[in-house]
Scaffold this active site. Structure first.
Site, PDB file in Angstrom:
ATOM      1  N   GLU A   1       0.884  -1.180   0.000  1.00 21.47           N
ATOM      2  CA  GLU A   1       0.000   0.000   0.000  1.00 21.47           C
ATOM      3  C   GLU A   1       0.921   1.229   0.000  1.00 21.47           C
ATOM      4  OE1 GLU A   1      -2.416   0.370   3.490  1.00 21.47           O
ATOM      5  OE2 GLU A   1      -3.789   1.820   2.597  1.00 21.47           O
TER       6      GLU A   1
ATOM      7  N   HIS B   1      -4.642  -4.558  -0.446  1.00 25.05           N
ATOM      8  CA  HIS B   1      -4.270  -3.445  -1.330  1.00 25.05           C
ATOM      9  C   HIS B   1      -3.377  -3.863  -2.500  1.00 25.05           C
ATOM     10  CE1 HIS B   1      -6.313  -0.443   0.965  1.00 25.05           C
ATOM     11  NE2 HIS B   1      -5.705  -0.851   2.075  1.00 25.05           N
TER      12      HIS B   1
END
Lengths: 487, 487
Positions: free
Chosen positions: A328, A353
């Protein structure tokens, strides 16, 4: 001239590679798809294109989009990446929770708030004004609505001028962590906690989501008299509330828990947390799905830093599934950026993510081969300033390549994106572009069940329930003649 | 625990896949690389990270960066994607060209300007004020500097508040095309034209670029008395000026021309242009490199629309290399988005921009296998609003995968990015992240020669000259002890 049929073949070949590209659509589905395509073209050529705008500014536009309204009605399967503190929207917290008796508030020096339920005025808190009973405070206010609005502002990142309010990743993350602290006093009050979880499930259910995998630190809850419940109490509460909810909504499949700890902890603290997670998984296998680390990756410790702790389960010969946040970040080539590879080396079940995944061809190949799905949270990545125009989201590459992907909303309460529909809209219209179609939506929904932590038999049941809902959705939204044909 | 040596192996494997990952560095190079890495880390952790900002705001910061200053000194090879109208910076146009005798100006109703050199007051132009002789106009001005600054504003997109000046892709493209019209009256004046080309080569040479492949529509040029020269005159002028320049700078390899037409033309007009390009290539094989279509793809006609015209060379059994702009769009799944595949089907030699390439796994594979390099122009894509934070530029994926890539500056005059160094900086620090190293820069520079249209023998010579310059660059910039070792 290049052979036009050869060209068509290549275009088809490429289309078939993408997510949903091999999904066969019934005649009714094809008709709905044609409508959907036109609606989407309309959104894409409008003067303001929502996925190119900050979600806080685009939300109104999205709400008016017929594509969004169709997505709302669509059975979206499971929400696999949501954090507990942000499960419910701020208006419920303010309008419902803060109106309960015995709710105290104090105002911190750095312009945030703290809450506490107590049967007596709580002991003053460092860095905060004296505690005031909200009931008394409101009674003395000329305009409680104004006050309530300002409270709401304290419990969500949502704001009208996001670029001004959050100029940098640092500033938005700071505010983000601040809000978690503000919310926690409200939702860790034991009676509120149960209502909160119930309300969370209700919001998802109303958005046509049928199952939740919740990341939570299992905070200790407290009673009015100051009694503290342990983590197991919270775990049992999740289970009980989910059961209550399922009794009223038999087509809902409940919730499972991914136990999380913050990546600011030390290795030994994470070790202890993992041992505790192993223990709880043993006692409550039906509800404990696995383990994860949370908090901002860019400023936090890397997975490799915690390698000793993360190796514990395999060293003990115990399977504790991992669901790591990884990648992320937009800081390519840094240590943080290696989290994706390490998540895979530690046999993560999914990648939270995976924003940086497309920068790592080897890791991408490994995750694809192993069927490690990437939990894509478009609005979160935009609000936390990784990307401004969602057409540039790297998941567009993953979707074009048919990489295992699921869509989730991360912190819907914090982002004003209740449910999954807003994120599905951004993924479908913005990230997927005009190439994404009804088959894409179908595969994304099915992926959420396929890549969940549910047991194979429950998955089968889930798919059967979902398919029935899907057929209804098609029946109700495909052009009239198909609807009447089937009746 | 995952085997740390296995982990290292995977990290190395991934690093070796990227551009420059297999370049072996000498000891001196390794030392310079270490310094470069530290300097880059410094840029990446500074409060303001240039590649995350609009170039117009970042330019000052970049100029102060030691990484940039090293890149300026580095021999960067060839500029393979620059448009002629934007070859020279606006200050030269204003301070040099508009001060020449017989230069007339008129002010258009839509707040632009037009220029014309003439030995008498030109006939009024529709949509414009009466023509005024600049010399007379300036003589009556209290502050010619202010006036000159406003003229410069009319000849470049560069501005202090780009977000306000250009809120949308439409608005920036409109202004962009407007400036081309404003510039054209200046640079198509025959005597100016030759100086302009010379100045362009000089600016590139001063930025350590050794060869130029220029996209140009070969506009007709004019004399003071209104005489018009044909396209061939321009072509010969390029050749003559390049030769003059090379006589003074024997380490410069000259320029070759990619003849362009605008994609607003009809199929028959493009057919005629291709026939003319074929003819000119036959007469001037040493200078005509090939053919391309220009103008905004999103609003323009697709390559497939022009298929009949683009098939002419192969139908005639003639080889006219194509260097197509393709995929300079973020509108995934539209017809425009198919240009990349079509460019490849028409055997394009390189892909201009290819911003959308990563959304097309099949086309990506084909272009890689065939060694079709992507001409990445970071600043152009940012200024023309495809991407705001360059860390999100899709070329990061291409670079990580070792896809054939060259870096260019598209319209340096228009963007205030004279030469290639600014774009190399953005590609190296922003797109490449911390993973990109000296080997990356080396491969990018060598790629620009390798993927140029030069004949194999000239390429060999170019590489030899470049290598000598590179060795000098290392010698002069590697830590002192290495410099002295070699002397």
């Amino acid at each position: 001239m290049p052979d036009p049929s050869q060209r068509d073949l290549m275009l088809q070949q490429e289309a078939s590679q993408q997510i949903g590209g091999r999904v066969e659509l019934s005649e009714a589905e094809q008709h709905l798809n044609t409508i959907l395509h036109k609606l989407k073209e309309h959104d894409m050529t409008a003067p303001q294109f929502p996925p190119a705008m900050h979600f806080f500014k685009a939300r109104n536009l999205i709400q008016r989009s017929p594509v969004f309204r169709l997505i709302q009605k669509m059975p979206k399967g499971a929400a696999l990446h949501i954090h507990s503190s942000s499960l419910v929207s701020e208006d419920w917290l303010v309008k419902n929770v803060t109106y309960r008796p015995n709710c105290y508030i104090c105002f911190t020096w750095d312009q945030s708030v703290r809450f506490l339920f107590s049967n007596h005025t709580p002991f003053p808190r460092w860095g905060c004004s004296f505690w005031k009973l909200l009931e008394t405070l409101r009674a003395n206010l000329r305009d409680p609505t104004d006050f309530d609005n300002s409270l709401m502002q304290n419990l969500t990142l949502f704001t009208e001028d996001p670029e001004k309010a959050y100029p940098t990743q640092e500033s938005v993350w700071e505010r983000f962590e601040q809000i978690f602290l503000a919310v926690s006093g409200l939702i860790t009050h034991a009676p509120v906690f149960k209502d909160f979880v119930y309300r969370g499930l209700e919001q998802l259910y109303n958005d046509n989501v049928m199952y939740l995998e919740l990341r939570t630190g299992l905070s200790r809850t407290y009673e009015l008299d100051g009694t503290i419940h342990d983590q197991e109490w919270s775990l049992r509460a999740y289970k009980t509330v989910a059961q209550q909810f399922m009794e009223k909504h038999p087509d809902f499949l409940g919730t499972r828990i991914i136990i999380t700890v913050h990546r600011v902890l030390s290795v030994s603290q994470v070790k202890a947390a993992i041992m505790e997670a192993i223990r709880m998984q043993k006692v409550y296998p039906e509800i404990v799905a696995g383990f994860d680390l949370v908090g901002r990756e860019d400023s936090g410790r890397s997975l490799w830093y915690f390698r000793e702790a993360l190796s514990l389960p395999s060293e003990l010969g115990i399977s504790l599934p991992f669901f790591f946040h990884a990648g992320e970040t937009d800081s390519e080539g840094t240590e943080v950026d290696e989290n994706i590879l390490d998540a895979l080396l530690f046999n993560t079940s999914r990648i939270g993510h995976g924003y940086a995944l497309t920068h790592h061809p080897l890791a991408k190949e490994v995750s694809r081969k192993r069927g490690v799905a990437v939990e894509v949270c478009p609005i979160s990545n935009q609000v936390l300033k990784l990307v401004s125009d969602l057409r540039n989201h790297p998941a567009a590459v993953l979707m074009a390549e048919g990489h295992p992907v699921v869509i989730s909303s991360d912190d819907p309460g914090m982002f004003g994106s209740s449910g999954l529909s807003y994120d599905f809209y951004e993924a479908f219209v913005g990230i997927g572009g005009l190439s994404a179609h009804l088959g894409t939506l179908k595969e994304l929904a099915m992926n959420s069940i396929r890549y969940s932590s549910l047991s194979p038999s429950v998955k089968d049941r889930a798919i059967a329930i979902w398919q029935r809902k899907w057929d209804n959705f098609i029946l109700e939204n495909s052009p009239q003649r198909f609807a009447t044909d089937k009746i």
